[in-house]
Design a protein around this motif. Structure first.
Motif: not given
Lengths: 475, 328
Positions: B228-243
């Motif tokens: 999840i941290l990786t996904a956040k670091a990639k700058g993915l939108p929050e919605r797509s990280i959560i879902y």
């Protein structure tokens, strides 16, 4: 747990607000369960007809539109001549023995036909709005009757001097059988009703007691001696009791049978606590044993036990409970037993999983290496390690048992002889609490079940967090 | 393990569960004290039907033969004859089955959707007001009995509010459809929906709080993971990280949770159907228990358990599809 560990446990437990509030609620209900007989004078099941069925709570009288409603009134007229007894009027050859109990005697001389009238009256005040019903009871003991015809009648005289005949023996030459006046305003014959000018479906009590003020109860005997014979009639009057069931009663009113709802609420805590705790203990003990044995011995035992667990987890529990309790009989102990026997599988799975982990631990290997028996390992080494799981599970499975018992009682499939919160729901649902919008009949038992169940949820969650920290939510 | 092997194992397991269930039922109704005949044949039936039923269930034969007759009867839908209505149980039950599936199906779907949604919301915004609200609500519904909630809703929406609003808000006290039912299809549909609302809402409110709690704690665990941290670091939108990343990975345990709660939902449905006089199997079972109508008790219990067992199988298969370790 040793004393030191208990102390540690408590110091961790008391830091949890959730755990403390659960404990406070639980202690409250335990106190109520133990002191129920001190908190209410009524028996929740035996005392019926304390007031009118579905009476309102007594505190409704603080609202102006309910302030006049009658409270239960028991009114006794003593068998004597004075303020608490009767005033009297005699005509003809009648003598009255004034000593209590009152006895009047009619005596007629030989060969001459005489008539006499004995009239007894008592004034009382009625200060409420009209009641739904009233009852009158009085014993009349016939000491002697010979060559005489009598007729006894009971009238009620209203403040506006309308007189209503409510009971009549009719002309008779024999002692009254049974020897008492027993009158229920709901059972007054149509003939008397039509003499009052009422249609057959009208309520007599409402009609008679329609005004507040002084009423008079009149008991009237008319005696006719036979021409020719020596005539005698001697009657002893008993106490007269007028009972007017109240339309308000107690803290929460009454149910459809006139039983006290507040005592049912108080006594209901006993059955819920008892069933919840004992069923949870049974199910946790079965779950522990099954999980330990299946996990330790493995293979075919494990396979068989886990298939049974699968089945019990899949089968709908409440329908099974309904069917089994109707087959076994609807007593409390059957329900406890069934609840315990049906609800262990979830915990058995948890215990088994923990045992599978522990089995490979060095201390178990070591114990096995020195030749310990299976039961020794299970009870000396494995059990103490899975026991912390059990404490929380007991608390967390109590709400399920409490609610299952309440559901059964609500469906009228519980023990019919025990007062319980589910039963209050049943009577409310089946006997018109909804049509009357009687929230005081529906909400209190529901809140009680909810609060008691929640207290165990809170306690169980806290115990779980304290004893099994690895299950704590990762922060 | 491949998906096919997984499906095969689940199927075998389901067959075992069905077998154990019907065996348990066989013994429960034959081992009970008293005459087992009394559980199948009403003394009020005429002689010929009693004889026909004796033959149908093989009640005069030895136990093992009875068991085989019993199995083949169940599999061919011969559930006996009701003591009370004297009709075939299977006819009565099939008449009510669609109503029960409508009530249970619609409320199960709603509670899953609501539970997952709120759980994800609470778990991904830990400590927020919405988190606190869902946890409190979830905990409170753990102690709320289903009949209390049902009766409260009924008292409010079918008794108090119709009086207070002069009939503007008015939900039915009983039934599945008005009598006589509306003739045209859209009005019929709306009428059923109007009757369905209160029982469905009761079941949903009772169950979705528990789902929320579990989804929330799963979500909290997952949001602490490295990917999840990786996904956040990639700058993915929050919605797509959560879902896409968070929820996606906890779907398998969620499906397990749904499977485990099914038997409780059936129990809740029995009570809700009884309270709202819903013309379904649960209420039929209740009436049968009250009147000691044994063939109906056996038939409805058999069908209710089959419904949960099949629903569990479906949940297991969905689990297989969702869990990549099984799918590939």
């Amino acid at each position: 747990m040793s004393r030191v560990r208990l102390h540690e446990f408590w110091s961790a437990y008391k830091n949890s607000k959730l755990g403390i509030s659960g404990l406070v609620i639980l202690i409250f209900f335990v106190i109520v369960a133990f002191t129920a007989p001190l908190l209410t004078p009524y028996d929740p099941m035996q005392d019926k007809f304390l007031a009118e069925g579905s009476a309102l709570p007594a505190w409704f009288k603080i609202f102006p539109q309910y302030s006049g409603l009658p409270e239960t009134m028991d009114f006794t007229v003593q068998s004597e001549v004075n303020g608490a007894g009767w005033s009297f009027k005699l005509e003809g050859p009648i003598i009255l023995n004034m000593q209590a109990p009152l006895t009047f005697t009619f005596k007629a001389a030989d060969g001459v036909g005489f008539s006499g009238v004995a009239e007894f009256a008592h004034r009382f005040d009625y200060e409420y709005s009209p009641p739904y019903s009233f009852r009158v009871n009085m014993s009349l003991q016939f000491l002697d009757i010979n060559n005489a015809t009598y007729s006894a009648e009971l009238y009620i005289l209203t403040p506006e001097s309308d007189s209503f005949l409510v009971w009549s023996s009719g002309p008779s030459r024999r002692p009254l059988e049974p020897p008492n006046i027993s009158l229920d305003s709901k059972g007054i014959p149509f003939e008397l009703k039509s003499r009052m000018g009422l249609e057959w479906h009208r309520n007599v009590a409402e009609h008679i007691f329609s005004k507040r003020g002084p009423y008079t109860m009149i008991l009237r005997f008319r005696v006719d001696g036979d021409p020719g014979g020596p005539s005698i009639l001697s009657v002893t009057l008993g106490r007269l009791v007028l009972h007017v069931p109240g339309r308000v009663h107690g803290v929460l009113g009454t149910d459809h049978l006139g039983s006290d709802l507040f005592s049912q609420l108080l006594y209901g805590s006993r059955i819920s606590l008892m069933i919840g705790v004992s069923a949870a203990f049974i199910s946790v003990i079965i779950g522990l044993l099954c999980g330990l044995i299946a996990g330790y011995y493995g293979r075919i035992i494990d396979e068989a036990a886990m298939r049974l667990v699968d089945v019990l987890l899949v089968l709908p529990g409440l329908p099974m409970l309904m069917i089994l309790s109707s087959l076994f009989g609807r007593s409390i102990w059957n329900i406890v037993f069934l609840l315990g026997v049906l609800s262990w599988p979830g915990f058995a799975r948890v215990v088994r999983a923990r045992v599978l982990q522990l089995k490979t631990a060095a201390f178990i290997e070591a114990s096995r290496a020195i030749g310990s028996s299976g039961s020794h390992i299970i009870f000396r080494h494995l059990l103490p390690n899975v026991l912390p799981l059990a404490y929380a599970t007991v608390a967390l499975s109590i709400p399920g048992a409490i609610m299952a018992e309440a559901a059964l009682s609500f469906l009228a499939l519980g023990d019919p002889d025990t007062p319980s919160w589910g039963r209050m729901f049943y009577s409310a649902h089946s006997f018109g609490a909804f049509q009357r919008l009687a929230w005081w009949w529906i909400v209190p038992p529901g809140l009680a079940i909810t609060l008691l169940s929640l207290s165990f949820v809170f306690i169980g969650t806290t115990i779980d967090e304290v004893l099994n920290p690895r299950l704590r939510v990762v922060r | 393990m491949g998906f096919k092997a997984y499906v095969a194992r689940r199927l075998v397991n389901t067959v075992i569960i069905v077998f154990v269930t019907v065996t348990l039922q066989f013994f429960i109704f034959r081992i009970m004290p008293g005459n087992p005949l009394a559980h199948f044949i009403s003394p009020n039936f005429p002689l010929e039907s009693r004889r026909a039923l004796m033959e149908m269930w093989g009640l005069d034969k030895p136990m093992h033969e009875q068991f085989i007759t019993y199995l083949s009867n169940l599999l061919t839908g011969k559930l006996g004859i009701s003591f009370i209505s004297q009709r075939y149980v299977i006819d009565e039950v099939l008449e009510r089955l669609p109503n029960t599936i409508l009530l249970m199906g619609s409320s199960t779907i709603l509670m899953i959707v609501l539970g997952i949604h709120l759980g994800v919301l609470a778990g991904s915004r830990r400590g927020s007001k919405s988190d606190l609200a869902s946890v409190t609500f979830g905990l409170l519904t753990q102690g709320l009995p289903v009949f209390f909630l049902g009766l409260l809703l009924m008292l409010t929406f079918s008794y108090y509010l119709p009086v207070a609003t002069g009939g503007l808000i008015n939900f039915p006290v009983a039934g599945t459809v008005s009598r006589p039912p509306p003739a045209d299809l859209p009005r019929y549909f709306m009428d059923v929906l109007w009757h369905l609302t209160l029982p469905m809402v009761t079941l949903v409110i009772i169950s979705f709080g528990g789902y929320t709690l579990i989804v929330r704690s799963l979500m909290i665990d997952v949001m602490a993971q490295d990917y999840i941290l990786t996904a956040k670091a990639k700058g993915l939108p929050e919605r797509s990280i959560i879902y896409g990343h968070g929820l996606r990975s906890i779907l398998p345990p969620i499906s397990t949770m749904v499977g485990l709660s099914l038997s409780g939902i059936v129990g809740g449905a029995v009570i809700t159907e009884t309270i709202f006089s819903w013309h379904g199997i649960g209420r039929y079972l209740y009436e049968a228990v009250l009147q000691n109508d044994y063939p109906v008790m056996q038939g409805t219990f058999f069908l209710l358990s089959m419904v949960t067992i099949i629903a569990n199988l479906v949940v297991d298969l969905i689990y297989g599809l969702l869990d990549p370790r099984i799918r590939y």
